[in-house]
Design a protein around this motif. Structure first.
Motif, mmCIF file in Angstrom:
data_model
loop_
_atom_site.group_PDB
_atom_site.id
_atom_site.type_symbol
_atom_site.label_atom_id
_atom_site.label_comp_id
_atom_site.label_asym_id
_atom_site.label_seq_id
_atom_site.Cartn_x
_atom_site.Cartn_y
_atom_site.Cartn_z
ATOM 1 N N LEU A 104 1.006 -0.986 -0.127
ATOM 2 C CA LEU A 104 -0.067 0.147 -0.020
ATOM 3 C C LEU A 104 0.778 1.382 0.088
ATOM 4 N N GLY A 105 2.073 1.254 0.727
ATOM 5 C CA GLY A 105 2.851 2.378 0.822
ATOM 6 C C GLY A 105 3.331 2.641 -0.516
ATOM 7 N N GLY A 106 3.801 1.480 -1.139
ATOM 8 C CA GLY A 106 4.464 1.621 -2.405
ATOM 9 C C GLY A 106 3.461 2.113 -3.627
ATOM 10 N N TYR A 107 2.216 1.691 -3.383
ATOM 11 C CA TYR A 107 1.336 2.198 -4.316
ATOM 12 C C TYR A 107 0.931 3.603 -4.100
ATOM 13 N N ALA A 108 1.029 4.246 -2.788
ATOM 14 C CA ALA A 108 0.730 5.364 -2.415
ATOM 15 C C ALA A 108 1.732 6.360 -3.024
ATOM 16 N N ALA A 109 2.960 5.938 -2.873
ATOM 17 C CA ALA A 109 4.228 6.435 -3.427
ATOM 18 C C ALA A 109 4.079 6.526 -4.862
ATOM 19 N N LEU A 110 3.750 5.783 -5.693
ATOM 20 C CA LEU A 110 3.650 5.761 -6.906
ATOM 21 C C LEU A 110 2.422 6.870 -7.334
ATOM 22 N N THR A 111 1.321 6.698 -6.844
ATOM 23 C CA THR A 111 0.130 7.513 -6.973
ATOM 24 C C THR A 111 0.493 8.884 -6.763
ATOM 25 N N ILE A 112 1.232 9.213 -5.738
ATOM 26 C CA ILE A 112 1.648 10.635 -5.332
ATOM 27 C C ILE A 112 2.690 11.175 -6.393
ATOM 28 N N GLY A 113 3.501 10.276 -6.860
ATOM 29 C CA GLY A 113 4.457 10.559 -7.929
ATOM 30 C C GLY A 113 3.922 11.236 -9.192
ATOM 31 N N ASN A 114 2.851 10.299 -9.607
ATOM 32 C CA ASN A 114 1.802 10.690 -10.640
ATOM 33 C C ASN A 114 1.086 12.115 -10.476
ATOM 34 N N VAL A 115 0.674 12.047 -9.177
ATOM 35 C CA VAL A 115 0.068 13.325 -9.037
ATOM 36 C C VAL A 115 0.748 14.606 -9.132
ATOM 37 N N LYS A 116 1.946 14.323 -8.570
ATOM 38 C CA LYS A 116 2.928 15.668 -8.443
ATOM 39 C C LYS A 116 3.467 15.859 -10.261
ATOM 40 N N ARG A 117 3.421 14.666 -10.862
ATOM 41 C CA ARG A 117 3.695 14.873 -12.295
ATOM 42 C C ARG A 117 2.661 15.854 -12.903
ATOM 43 N N THR A 118 1.483 15.296 -12.773
ATOM 44 C CA THR A 118 0.184 16.051 -13.360
ATOM 45 C C THR A 118 0.155 17.327 -12.781
ATOM 46 N N LEU A 119 0.403 17.541 -11.522
ATOM 47 C CA LEU A 119 0.407 19.073 -11.093
ATOM 48 C C LEU A 119 1.448 19.907 -11.821
ATOM 49 N N ALA A 120 2.648 19.404 -12.005
ATOM 50 C CA ALA A 120 3.638 19.984 -12.505
ATOM 51 C C ALA A 120 3.059 20.485 -13.982
ATOM 52 N N GLU A 121 2.400 19.534 -14.747
ATOM 53 C CA GLU A 121 2.080 19.973 -16.169
ATOM 54 C C GLU A 121 1.205 20.773 -16.059
ATOM 55 N N HIS A 122 0.200 20.655 -15.005
ATOM 56 C CA HIS A 122 -1.148 21.975 -14.986
ATOM 57 C C HIS A 122 -0.476 23.067 -14.612
ATOM 58 N N GLU A 123 0.606 23.077 -13.928
ATOM 59 C CA GLU A 123 1.247 24.458 -13.404
ATOM 60 C C GLU A 123 1.674 25.084 -14.691
ATOM 61 N N GLY A 124 2.436 24.410 -15.567
ATOM 62 C CA GLY A 124 2.887 24.935 -16.738
ATOM 63 C C GLY A 124 1.639 25.415 -17.601
ATOM 64 N N LYS A 125 0.646 24.743 -17.798
ATOM 65 C CA LYS A 125 -0.497 25.054 -18.657
ATOM 66 C C LYS A 125 -1.104 26.338 -17.930
ATOM 67 N N MET A 126 -1.290 26.543 -16.566
ATOM 68 C CA MET A 126 -1.618 27.606 -16.051
ATOM 69 C C MET A 126 -0.840 28.943 -16.309
ATOM 70 N N ALA A 127 0.440 28.470 -16.143
ATOM 71 C CA ALA A 127 1.503 29.747 -16.618
ATOM 72 C C ALA A 127 1.236 30.074 -17.927
ATOM 73 N N ARG A 128 0.898 29.382 -18.891
ATOM 74 C CA ARG A 128 0.679 29.696 -20.331
ATOM 75 C C ARG A 128 -0.767 30.447 -20.287
ATOM 76 N N PHE A 129 -1.702 29.951 -19.433
ATOM 77 C CA PHE A 129 -2.782 30.562 -19.560
ATOM 78 C C PHE A 129 -2.801 32.273 -18.844
ATOM 79 N N ASP A 130 -1.952 32.181 -17.935
ATOM 80 C CA ASP A 130 -1.836 33.578 -17.362
ATOM 81 C C ASP A 130 -1.035 34.577 -18.168
ATOM 82 N N GLN A 131 -0.302 33.942 -19.008
ATOM 83 C CA GLN A 131 0.506 34.657 -20.113
ATOM 84 C C GLN A 131 -0.560 35.131 -21.083
#
Length: 194
Positions: free
Chosen positions: A27-54
């Motif tokens: 469960l801890g490994g699965y949670a770590a993988l899920t958190i990693g995916n969530v962080k990557r998705t957030l990083a992608e969305h932050e880039g998109k949000m920065a472009r939207f702000d531009q």
């Protein structure tokens, strides 16, 4: 002691703990993988949000520039219209001056003819002038024009028409308030006051 009673209840405890530990690790490994995916998705969305702000700042800048251009065009339109109005007024003044210059030789001719008319029959001269004015007014009214109407010909201006029909330019303009005197059209009908 009995063999049935010899089994100790604590012997299964370590096996259960190991199973729970493995499940916890999974469960801890699965949670770590899920958190990693969530962080990557957030990083992608932050880039998109920065472009939207531009894009938002660019749209805001473009809207401001558009509003300024609209104001500038309005000001330019007003100043151009004012300039055309001034030019039109000056053209009217020049036409009036030209008309006066054209009438000056006629006035001189009438002035030299006046002593002869005074010596002769003054009533006959007045009658001849009235007949000439009436014939000029009839000649100025083109074919197809009803009585009290004038049909614009090529080269006609308000001053020229008023002079031909024997009235003032102001009277002609008052009788035709909807006419654009800077843009007369051939065939246009004008009212002639009586």
């Amino acid at each position: 002691m009995d063999t049935i009673g010899s089994r100790e209840p604590n012997s299964m405890l370590p096996v259960g703990a190991i199973i729970v530990g493995v499940i916890g690790l999974l469960l801890g490994g699965y949670a770590a993988l899920t958190i990693g995916n969530v962080k990557r998705t957030l990083a992608e969305h932050e880039g998109k949000m920065a472009r939207f702000d531009q894009f938002e700042s660019q749209v805001s800048t473009a809207a401001s520039a558009s509003e300024k251009a609209t104001r500038d065009i309005g000001a330019l339109t007003r100043s151009t219209q004012d300039a055309f109005n001034q030019v039109g007024a000056e053209l009217g003044n020049l036409r009036g001056a030209i008309t006066k210059l054209e009438e000056a030789p006629r006035t001189r001719a009438a002035a030299t003819a006046a002593p002869a008319a005074n010596r002769g029959n003054a009533a006959a001269a007045a009658s001849a002038n009235a007949g000439t004015t009436a014939s000029n007014n009839a000649a100025a009214r083109p074919a197809g024009a009803a009585s009290g109407e004038y049909v614009v010909k090529s080269g006609d201006t308000g001053v020229k028409i008023a002079r031909e029909v024997g009235i003032s330019l102001g009277a002609l303009q008052n009788a035709n308030p909807d006419v654009n005197w800077n843009r007369l059209h051939v065939g246009q009908k004008l009212n002639i006051p009586r």
